[in-house]
Write a protein that holds these residues in place. Structure first.
Motif, short mmCIF file in Angstrom:
data_model
loop_
_atom_site.label_atom_id
_atom_site.label_comp_id
_atom_site.label_asym_id
_atom_site.label_seq_id
_atom_site.Cartn_x
_atom_site.Cartn_y
_atom_site.Cartn_z
N VAL A 182 0.83 -1.20 0.00
CA VAL A 182 0.00 0.00 0.00
C VAL A 182 0.87 1.25 0.00
N GLN A 183 1.91 1.25 0.82
CA GLN A 183 2.80 2.42 0.88
C GLN A 183 3.47 2.68 -0.45
N ALA A 184 3.78 1.63 -1.20
CA ALA A 184 4.47 1.76 -2.49
C ALA A 184 3.51 2.05 -3.63
N GLY A 185 2.22 2.08 -3.36
CA GLY A 185 1.25 2.40 -4.40
C GLY A 185 0.84 1.22 -5.26
N ARG A 186 1.20 0.00 -4.86
CA ARG A 186 0.81 -1.18 -5.64
C ARG A 186 -0.54 -1.74 -5.21
N ALA A 187 -1.06 -1.27 -4.09
CA ALA A 187 -2.33 -1.75 -3.57
C ALA A 187 -3.03 -0.63 -2.82
N THR A 188 -4.32 -0.83 -2.57
CA THR A 188 -5.11 0.13 -1.80
C THR A 188 -5.72 -0.60 -0.61
N THR A 189 -6.30 0.16 0.30
CA THR A 189 -6.92 -0.43 1.47
C THR A 189 -8.32 0.10 1.66
N SER A 190 -9.22 -0.76 2.10
CA SER A 190 -10.60 -0.38 2.36
C SER A 190 -11.19 -1.35 3.38
N GLY A 191 -11.81 -0.80 4.42
CA GLY A 191 -12.44 -1.64 5.43
C GLY A 191 -11.48 -2.58 6.12
N GLY A 192 -10.22 -2.18 6.25
CA GLY A 192 -9.22 -3.01 6.93
C GLY A 192 -8.59 -4.08 6.05
N HIS A 193 -9.03 -4.19 4.78
CA HIS A 193 -8.46 -5.17 3.87
C HIS A 193 -7.63 -4.47 2.80
N THR A 194 -6.78 -5.25 2.11
CA THR A 194 -5.89 -4.73 1.09
C THR A 194 -6.29 -5.29 -0.27
N TYR A 195 -6.25 -4.43 -1.32
CA TYR A 195 -6.67 -4.83 -2.65
C TYR A 195 -5.60 -4.43 -3.66
N ALA A 196 -5.24 -5.38 -4.56
CA ALA A 196 -4.26 -5.11 -5.60
C ALA A 196 -4.80 -4.07 -6.57
N LYS A 197 -4.00 -3.05 -6.89
CA LYS A 197 -4.42 -2.03 -7.84
C LYS A 197 -4.60 -2.65 -9.21
N GLY A 198 -5.63 -2.28 -9.88
CA GLY A 198 -5.89 -2.82 -11.21
C GLY A 198 -6.83 -4.00 -11.14
N SER A 199 -6.35 -5.14 -10.63
CA SER A 199 -7.17 -6.35 -10.56
C SER A 199 -8.18 -6.30 -9.41
N GLN A 200 -7.90 -5.50 -8.37
CA GLN A 200 -8.75 -5.40 -7.18
C GLN A 200 -8.89 -6.72 -6.43
N GLN A 201 -7.90 -7.61 -6.58
CA GLN A 201 -7.93 -8.87 -5.83
C GLN A 201 -7.74 -8.60 -4.34
N ASN A 202 -8.54 -9.28 -3.50
CA ASN A 202 -8.44 -9.13 -2.05
C ASN A 202 -7.20 -9.86 -1.56
N MET A 203 -6.29 -9.12 -0.92
CA MET A 203 -5.02 -9.68 -0.45
C MET A 203 -5.04 -9.98 1.04
N GLY A 204 -6.17 -9.77 1.70
CA GLY A 204 -6.24 -10.02 3.13
C GLY A 204 -6.11 -8.74 3.93
N LEU A 205 -5.83 -8.87 5.23
CA LEU A 205 -5.80 -7.74 6.14
C LEU A 205 -4.66 -6.78 5.83
#
Length: 512
Positions: free
Chosen positions: A464-487
């Motif tokens: 998330v800090q590097a801009g490769r993923a985002t966070t919402s509701g305490g979970h992490t999502y890959a940018k682009g694909s929006q795959q759920n990566m877990g907490l």
């Protein structure tokens, strides 16, 4: 670089530790959270401390401060120091200055550049100071309801300092201003919201909007990744701070480094939304220009008569701290002798100008916007641009993806060193002989040829800090694909594959 001369005769205050914590939040005695959440906060804080640790800062000349006691009932238990320049006009203006976490009044005076501006333009600076008895990191408690409400705690103490200064020095109560860094910037928002009848304007440096948090956990979420509210919702939080007040509202300047991962730049947008909404303005700048030696993006939001009610300054290439530019020039100030004072642009010079304490000056951006911006070629690593000349231009500044990129002496530029298969958006501004830039041209988007594949293995927090993923509701999502990566934490690790540029997928077992 030459350090500013010593000022006054008062002895300097004690210095801060050489390796401070990185965040403008807690450690308030008796108020820290308990359980797993607090352990995670502690881990994140330690990671940030280690990342910022380095050699001890160089010594810096001390500004002369005078301590003031008995300025009021002082319910927030703060210390008060005054910087008074040698030459001071009748009924001078007053600027309240609020330091960041782990800092003190002397550190902020020595490095912020405010005393230089006070010497040059003749106004008083009041340095408010909190201590470890209030907060173990010496942060102003902007996130505590006992300190961020009108007539309570630290907010009330700062208000008493302003009133005492007007009375004791014969200052002009109609010219009282406030500025601060990080936690001090967030506390600046508190003062503007809770005392709009006292402060005519304020400048928030690497800070946060008012009403974002009332506890430690909420404060960390506000800092990073930020909080989503509509402009109307942000504005209502300010109105609720002092319901009888209906305006006029203080003018507000926002300063933020575009690489700040401690208090993310999303907070600059929230501050803009909060105060433009209060002034009845849309969150779209009236005009945009570049200022300073590093081409800081300067956005102005003006009311009907042309007066600037809100401005946002996006400083390129710096992280969390006060922008300074040590030197003796008229637009230089400050020092880098302590952490979180970052060589770039003298923000105090421009803040003083925004407050109206320098008198009238030349307006930036007198040249028109260039026209005819066109992409004329692309390779795997380069994109070439051309545009039509602007009469009177001494040169041009090229912007890539919303940030200043480089200076150009002619009406063409080749952007090199790019990634294959990556897409970029460009704009151009004309620059006059004084280094002032006009408004940006229209934008064009271009893509380099070829394709890109890259793999990254890191914790969800690091992604998330590097801009490769985002966070919402305490979970992490890959940018682009929006795959759920877990907490969203520092314990879950994944490998992300980037292809094409900016599109990430989870590839724990398949990434080469």
């Amino acid at each position: 670089m030459q350090s500013p001369p010593c000022r006054g005769t008062a002895a300097p205050l004690s210095r801060i530790p050489s390796v401070p914590p990185a965040d403008p939040v807690p450690r308030t005695p008796g108020r820290a959270p308990r359980g797993p959440a607090s352990r995670l906060v502690a881990v994140l804080a330690l990671v940030l401390v280690a990342a910022l640790a380095g050699p001890a800062p160089a010594a810096h000349a001390a500004a002369g401060l005078t301590q003031v006691t008995g300025f009021g009932t002082n319910p927030g238990r703060l210390n008060m120091y005054v910087y008074r320049p040698t030459s001071l006009p009748a009924r001078p203006a007053v600027v309240i200055a609020l330091h960041g976490c782990t800092q003190d009044a002397q550190t902020y005076a020595d490095n912020s550049g405010l005393p230089e501006s006070a010497d040059r333009y003749g106004f008083l600076v009041v340095f408010a100071e909190t201590t470890t008895s209030n907060n173990l990191n010496k942060c102003f408690n902007w996130f505590q309801s006992t300190d961020n409400r009108r007539d309570q705690g630290e907010a009330a103490s700062i208000r008493q300092m302003a009133a005492h200064t007007v009375s004791a020095h014969g200052a002009d109560p109609r010219r009282t201003y406030v500025t601060g860094l990080s936690a001090g910037g967030a506390m600046t928002s508190v003062m503007l919201a809770t005392y709009p009848d006292v402060f005519q304007a304020g400048a928030v440096v690497a800070g946060l909007p008012y009403g974002c948090a009332d506890d430690v956990t909420g404060a960390y979420g506000c800092m990073n990744p930020g909080t989503d509210l509509t402009p109307a919702q942000w504005a209502q939080r300010v109105r609720d701070a002092h319901p009888p007040w209906s305006g006029p509202w203080p003018r507000v300047a926002v300063w933020h480094g575009d690489k700040d991962t401690t208090v993310v730049p999303r907070n600059a947008d929230a501050l803009r939304d909060q105060w433009t909404a209060l002034h009845g303005l849309p969150p779209t700048p009236t005009r945009t220009s570049l200022i300073g030696p590093n081409s800081t993006r300067h956005e102005e939001y003006a009311v009907a008569d042309g007066a600037v009610a809100v401005e946002v300054n996006r400083v390129p290439g710096i992280g969390h701290g006060t922008p300074v530019d040590p030197g003796n020039g008229t637009q230089q100030c400050g020092g880098t002798g302590a952490p979180y004072f970052l060589a770039s642009i003298c923000s105090s010079h421009w803040i003083t100008r925004f407050f109206g304490l320098q008198g009238p000056g030349p307006e930036p951006g007198t040249l028109p916007a260039p026209t005819g911006l066109t992409v004329t070629g692309a390779t795997d690593t380069t994109i070439r641009l051309t545009w039509s000349p602007v009469d009177g231009a001494d040169g041009y500044t090229v912007h890539r993806d919303g940030a200043p990129l480089a200076a150009a002496d002619s009406t063409s530029y080749t952007d090199a060193g790019l990634t294959a298969g990556s897409s970029h958006t460009y704009a151009v501004a004309a620059r006059d002989a004084d280094g002032r830039t006009g408004p940006l041209s229209g934008t064009v988007t271009a893509r380099t040829t070829g394709t890109v594949t890259a793999c990254w293995t890191a914790t969800n927090y690091a992604h998330v800090q590097a801009g490769r993923a985002t966070t919402s509701g305490g979970h992490t999502y890959a940018k682009g694909s929006q795959q759920n990566m877990g907490l969203y934490n520092v314990f879950v690790t994944h490998t992300l594959k980037e292809s094409p540029a900016g599109y990430f997928t989870v590839a724990d077992r398949t990434c080469p």
